[in-house]
Write a protein that holds these residues in place. Sequence first.
Motif, PDB file in Angstrom:
ATOM      1  N   TYR A 140      31.730 -47.599 -35.228  1.00  0.00           N
ATOM      2  CA  TYR A 140      32.489 -46.415 -35.609  1.00  0.00           C
ATOM      3  C   TYR A 140      33.017 -45.730 -34.362  1.00  0.00           C
ATOM      4  O   TYR A 140      32.526 -45.943 -33.252  1.00  0.00           O
ATOM      5  CB  TYR A 140      31.637 -45.457 -36.441  1.00  0.00           C
ATOM      6  N   LEU A 191      43.064 -44.407 -33.469  1.00  0.00           N
ATOM      7  CA  LEU A 191      41.694 -44.408 -33.969  1.00  0.00           C
ATOM      8  C   LEU A 191      41.115 -43.011 -33.805  1.00  0.00           C
ATOM      9  O   LEU A 191      41.129 -42.463 -32.696  1.00  0.00           O
ATOM     10  CB  LEU A 191      40.835 -45.422 -33.197  1.00  0.00           C
ATOM     11  N   ASP A 247      36.252 -43.144 -37.738  1.00  0.00           N
ATOM     12  CA  ASP A 247      36.867 -44.377 -38.237  1.00  0.00           C
ATOM     13  C   ASP A 247      35.879 -45.534 -38.085  1.00  0.00           C
ATOM     14  O   ASP A 247      35.130 -45.600 -37.105  1.00  0.00           O
ATOM     15  CB  ASP A 247      38.132 -44.714 -37.447  1.00  0.00           C
ATOM     16  N   ARG A 248      35.897 -46.460 -39.045  1.00  0.00           N
ATOM     17  CA  ARG A 248      35.073 -47.661 -38.974  1.00  0.00           C
ATOM     18  C   ARG A 248      35.959 -48.836 -38.581  1.00  0.00           C
ATOM     19  O   ARG A 248      37.009 -49.058 -39.180  1.00  0.00           O
ATOM     20  CB  ARG A 248      34.412 -47.948 -40.321  1.00  0.00           C
ATOM     21  N   ILE A 249      35.507 -49.571 -37.572  1.00  0.00           N
ATOM     22  CA  ILE A 249      36.305 -50.679 -37.055  1.00  0.00           C
ATOM     23  C   ILE A 249      35.494 -51.973 -37.071  1.00  0.00           C
ATOM     24  O   ILE A 249      34.265 -51.947 -37.076  1.00  0.00           O
ATOM     25  CB  ILE A 249      36.792 -50.401 -35.621  1.00  0.00           C
ATOM     26  N   VAL A 290      38.613 -55.362 -30.897  1.00  0.00           N
ATOM     27  CA  VAL A 290      38.829 -54.644 -32.149  1.00  0.00           C
ATOM     28  C   VAL A 290      40.000 -55.287 -32.883  1.00  0.00           C
ATOM     29  O   VAL A 290      41.108 -55.391 -32.344  1.00  0.00           O
ATOM     30  CB  VAL A 290      39.123 -53.147 -31.892  1.00  0.00           C
ATOM     31  N   LEU A 332      40.870 -51.753 -38.508  1.00  0.00           N
ATOM     32  CA  LEU A 332      40.307 -50.476 -38.938  1.00  0.00           C
ATOM     33  C   LEU A 332      40.056 -50.629 -40.432  1.00  0.00           C
ATOM     34  O   LEU A 332      40.989 -50.916 -41.189  1.00  0.00           O
ATOM     35  CB  LEU A 332      41.286 -49.337 -38.655  1.00  0.00           C
ATOM     36  N   ALA A 384      43.479 -48.009 -43.463  1.00  0.00           N
ATOM     37  CA  ALA A 384      42.943 -49.292 -43.012  1.00  0.00           C
ATOM     38  C   ALA A 384      44.094 -50.237 -42.658  1.00  0.00           C
ATOM     39  O   ALA A 384      45.106 -50.283 -43.357  1.00  0.00           O
ATOM     40  CB  ALA A 384      42.065 -49.906 -44.101  1.00  0.00           C
ATOM     41  N   ILE A 401      44.712 -54.527 -36.467  1.00  0.00           N
ATOM     42  CA  ILE A 401      45.103 -53.983 -35.167  1.00  0.00           C
ATOM     43  C   ILE A 401      45.659 -55.104 -34.296  1.00  0.00           C
ATOM     44  O   ILE A 401      44.994 -56.137 -34.089  1.00  0.00           O
ATOM     45  CB  ILE A 401      43.906 -53.298 -34.490  1.00  0.00           C
TER      46      ILE A 401
END
Length: 244
Positions: free
Chosen positions: A43, A53, A57-59, A215, A218, A225, A228
Motif C-alpha cells: 500500500y 499514487l 492506494d493498493r498496488i 509496480v 493499482l 484501478a 501502470i
Amino acid sequence: MTTDERTGATSSSWKVLRETVILLVVAVGLAVIVKTFFVQAFYIPSGSMEPGLVINDRILVEKPSYWTGSPQRGDIIVFKDPGDWLDQGEDAGPTSPVASTLAKIGLYPSGGHLVKRVIGVAGDKVVCCDKDGRISVNGTPLAEDSFIDPQQDCDGPMAGCSGWSATVPKGKLFVMGDNRDESADSSFHLCTADDGPDCNKNDAYVSTDLVVGKVVALVWPLSHAHIIHRPEVFDDVAEPAKQD
C-alpha cells in the motif's frame, strides 16, 4: 440412528475437516510461494508519488522482471529502506493481528518499504536542471509534466533548483518521487556544501539488491484501478558515456 450410521457420519465429518485443512495449507503454501517469487501486494503510505499514487492506494508488485535484469529508467519500484529514509508512519505495516498474518503470506498489503520512480541507473549522470526546469539524464531532458506533480521553477525542488548533479555508481539507482516537493528521495539525500565532509555520498542511492520488484498495477480502490506503464519519455534517454 444405528451405531454403523453414527460411525459413518463421524467418519464423513472428519473427512470433510481433513480435506478443508489440506486445502487451506495448500492455499497458504501457494500464497507464500507467489509472494516470495512472483507478485506481492503493498500500500502507499505517503503522498510522495502523487498524483498517480495516493495514500492508501493498493498496488501489485511483480518480481520476475528483475530475475535476470535490473530496473529501467522510468520504472516505479518498491524497495527496502536504504537507511533511515522512512519515517515512523511510513515504516509501520498492518496493525491488526489478522492483517499482519495475511501480510506475511502475501494476502494483504505490507508496509516498511518505499515506492519511487527510477530516474537514473548505473553510470547515468542526473542533472538539475535545464533552462526549462527539466531534469536531464545523460544530457537528455525529461518532459515529466504528464505524470509528476508539476513544479513552478524546476522538477527537483527537494535538492533545490540552483543546480545539482549525481553520477549513479555501479549496482545503484537514483530514484525520485513523482510529488517532487514532498518526497525524501535520492535528491533529498544528496550531499551538499552545507552537509560538511561527514556526509556519505552513497546515502543518495538505492542498491539494486534492495529492490523487491516493479509496480505493475493499482488494484484498489476500484474507482481508479489500472495497469501502470513506464512513461515513453524515458525511451529517448541517451546511454551514459563510457568511463575511461
